[in-house]
Design an enzyme around this catalytic site. Sequence first.
Site, short mmCIF file in Angstrom:
data_model
loop_
_atom_site.label_atom_id
_atom_site.label_comp_id
_atom_site.label_asym_id
_atom_site.label_seq_id
_atom_site.Cartn_x
_atom_site.Cartn_y
_atom_site.Cartn_z
N HIS A 220 -8.67 -4.75 -4.28
CA HIS A 220 -8.71 -6.03 -4.99
C HIS A 220 -7.65 -6.02 -6.08
O HIS A 220 -6.97 -5.01 -6.28
CB HIS A 220 -10.11 -6.35 -5.52
CG HIS A 220 -10.57 -5.54 -6.68
ND1 HIS A 220 -10.87 -4.21 -6.60
CD2 HIS A 220 -10.76 -5.87 -7.99
CE1 HIS A 220 -11.24 -3.76 -7.78
NE2 HIS A 220 -11.18 -4.75 -8.66
N HIS B 88 -6.20 -7.05 -10.12
CA HIS B 88 -6.56 -7.21 -11.53
C HIS B 88 -5.39 -7.88 -12.26
O HIS B 88 -4.24 -7.56 -11.96
CB HIS B 88 -6.76 -5.84 -12.20
CG HIS B 88 -8.15 -5.30 -12.08
ND1 HIS B 88 -8.56 -4.19 -12.76
CD2 HIS B 88 -9.22 -5.73 -11.36
CE1 HIS B 88 -9.83 -3.93 -12.47
NE2 HIS B 88 -10.25 -4.84 -11.61
N GLU C 58 -8.20 -13.45 -8.88
CA GLU C 58 -8.34 -12.14 -8.23
C GLU C 58 -8.43 -12.32 -6.72
O GLU C 58 -8.91 -13.34 -6.22
CB GLU C 58 -9.57 -11.38 -8.76
CG GLU C 58 -9.32 -10.75 -10.12
CD GLU C 58 -10.29 -9.60 -10.46
OE1 GLU C 58 -11.05 -9.15 -9.58
OE2 GLU C 58 -10.26 -9.16 -11.63
N ASP D 161 -16.66 -2.72 -10.70
CA ASP D 161 -15.94 -2.09 -9.58
C ASP D 161 -16.61 -0.79 -9.17
O ASP D 161 -16.80 -0.51 -7.98
CB ASP D 161 -14.49 -1.77 -9.98
CG ASP D 161 -13.67 -3.02 -10.23
OD1 ASP D 161 -14.09 -4.09 -9.77
OD2 ASP D 161 -12.63 -2.90 -10.88
ZN ZN Z 1 -11.90 -4.88 -10.55
#
Ligand code: ZN
Length: 165
Positions: free
Chosen positions: A105, A107, A42, A118
């Site tokens: 971010h 995934h 990630e 999150d």
């Molecule tokens: Zn996330």
Amino acid sequence: MLQRLTSGHVVWEAKEGACGSLSPDVIKKLSKWSQKRIYSKEAGGLILGFVDSETNGLLAEELTVPGPGDQRSRTSFFRSERHQREAEYWNMQTNCKGTQLGLWHTHPEANPTPSGTDLSDCERVLRNGRFDCNGLLYLIVGTQTIGCWHAQVGRPLYLLGHFKP
Ligand SMILES: [Zn+2]
């Protein structure tokens, strides 16, 4: 609502008039971190840009990206304080006009949705009030699409839509 313009910008509008855009450059940078490979970790950071003086639109033009201090795994990303310092530096570089507009971010899923972690991270960031603007942009880069949400204190995330970068 999300719309792709011929210029390559993505423009969005939430309920109650909040609006903004993502520059083609930001979209290119985001998709570079997409977890296309089985071992990709990630990634994430802050979304930087300007607030349009007439519309209060959030004009996303730059990102902070993974680096020293961050903790990355296949399914998690911890954003270090370095991102905050880089946002402050960006503010200086832009004669105090540039600001932080949101969070991004990645995934490892095709069409991403926010996890419980999150949601609590987003809530925490909203509550500590480092954002000048009324609400922030929340982006999750999936392997096929980028999901876009508008976040405001004390409200559920508002889905703007998903688009293919
Ligand atoms: Zn996330």
